[in-house]
Enzyme design. Structure first.
Site, PDB file in Angstrom:
ATOM      1  CB  THR A 141       5.459  32.385  49.957  1.00 39.13           C
ATOM      2  OG1 THR A 141       5.924  32.869  48.703  1.00 39.13           O
ATOM      3  CG2 THR A 141       5.119  30.909  49.781  1.00 39.13           C
ATOM      4  CG  ASP A 142       4.660  36.272  46.273  1.00 37.04           C
ATOM      5  OD1 ASP A 142       5.451  35.338  46.527  1.00 37.04           O
ATOM      6  OD2 ASP A 142       5.024  37.347  45.742  1.00 37.04           O
ATOM      7  CD  GLU A 143       8.241  31.671  45.559  1.00 39.74           C
ATOM      8  OE1 GLU A 143       8.465  30.539  45.126  1.00 39.74           O
ATOM      9  OE2 GLU A 143       9.114  32.400  46.051  1.00 39.74           O
ATOM     10  CE1 TYR A 188       9.232  28.098  50.568  1.00 36.84           C
ATOM     11  CE2 TYR A 188       8.758  29.345  48.565  1.00 36.84           C
ATOM     12  CZ  TYR A 188       8.878  29.291  49.949  1.00 36.84           C
ATOM     13  OH  TYR A 188       8.625  30.404  50.698  1.00 36.84           O
ATOM     14  CE  LYS A 194       5.609  28.814  53.419  1.00 33.02           C
ATOM     15  NZ  LYS A 194       6.020  28.910  54.850  1.00 33.02           N
TER      16      LYS A 194
END
Ligand code: NAD
Length: 310
Positions: free
Chosen positions: A122-124, A148, A152
């Site tokens: 994810t971009d997060e 989260y 990741k």
């Protein structure tokens, strides 16, 4: 034609189910295995289990028993994860098990079978941006800010360590926010539609000015499969979307679309306490030129809203 064994993890969830739909259009599939523990937000009805090539294993990817009945796997698409930031704040340890230990078990399988792996991230993992900062690139240093995104990012580092140490064939994709049918009701778009249908106020975190980038889930699914078959090992692929919106702008677009179908609804908005450590803005660019990213559709909520109205 040579046929292959595919494994998709997390395919009872939102994006994984669309990945399976896209994969099943291929004619090189011998068997397509799905491993999903049917956790929060997942649904058996998301999966096409009627196709004779599909085998569903209801297991936790962190458990060895998940892999006992598998033949040698050629291609792995790894999407299973605890995916909700709010849940990761209330129950961070669940993220550690699924996102870290689960990914480690997938890497062991990849190594044992000599499979090609795409690990969906994810971009997060890049952290967040202020209003005028440039978009994240594949070279941006990871700076996750929630349990989260931290797990990741940890999963991404595990993938990179297995590439370096064991020479596995793996790529990582990092996508922006997805919209489309079948997303779990706890996420922004289904929550807003649900509140509208129940004639309840729509809760908006903080002042609603946080900015997200959006891609249609089918375009993301196509990009993941394109990376699987044409991508390079030891390479990260950012998958940008077609639009940036503040949360308030997104809510307005959802209201506009729902009103097309249900003009009798009277929308109302309620600002609620902001999420702890709420990331302000995500935006990504990519140095790669994936066809599915170039050809992605313009932003359109029609199929999303129609799905939830049904
Ligand atoms: P989702 O929550 O809808 O689906 C995740 C699925 O994984 C669920 O079916 C769940 O049961 C399963 N799962 C979770 N932990 C498991 C475990 N330990 N063992 C077996 N199954 C398990 O999430 P999603 O939105 O479809 O996201 C899929 C992937 O894409 C995730 O890895 C997420 O980080 C990534 N991603 C999502 C978005 C987004 O906007 N939704 C954006 C970028 C990346």
């Amino acid at each position: 034609m040579k046929r292959y064994n595919y494994l998709v993890t997390g395919a009872a969830g939102f994006i994984g189910s669309h990945v399976v739909d896209e994969l099943l259009k291929r004619d090189d599939i011998l068997q397509l295995f799905i491993i999903d523990k049917l956790g929060e937000g997942s649904s058996v009805s998301n999966m096409n289990v009627h196709d004779k090539r599909v085998r569903f294993i209801m297991e936790d990817i962190a458990n060895d028993s998940a892999y006992e009945d598998l033949p040698n796997i050629d291609f792995i698409l790894h999407l299973a994860a605890e995916s909700h930031v709010d849940r990761s704040i209330t129950n961070p340890l669940a993220c550690m098990t699924s996102n870290l230990m689960g990914t480690a078990k997938i890497l062991e399988l990849t190594r044992k079978d000599g499979a090609r792996l795409v690990s969906v991230s994810t971009d997060e993992v890049y952290g967040h941006l202020q209003l005028d900062e440039p978009a994240f690139t594949e070279e941006t240093i990871l700076a996750p800010r929630s349990p989260y995104s931290a797990t990741k990012a940890g999963a991404d580092l595990l993938v990179q360590s297995y590439i370096t140490t064991y020479g596995i064939d793996a790529s990582i994709t990092r996508c922006c926010n997805n919209y489309g049918p079948r997303q779990a009701c706890e996420k922004l778009i289904p929550t807003v539609i649900g509140k509208l249908l129940k004639d309840e106020p729509i809760p908006i975190y903080g002042n609603g000015q946080n900015i997200r980038e959006w891609v249609h889930v089918t375009d993301h699914a196509k990009a993941i499969i394109e990376v699987l078959h044409t991508g390079h090992t030891d390479t990260v692929y950012n998958i940008p979307g077609s639009i940036h919106l503040t949360n308030l702008e997104m809510v307005d677009k959802i209201i506009e679309k729902v009103l097309e179908f249900k003009p009798e609804i009277n929308p109302s908005i309620e600002f609620v306490d902001d999420r702890a450590g709420h990331d302000f803005k995500y935006s990504i660019s990519t140095k790669h030129s994936l066809k599915s990213v170039r050809d992605q559709r313009d932003f359109d909520l029609s199929d999303t809203v129609e799905f939830y109205l049904k």
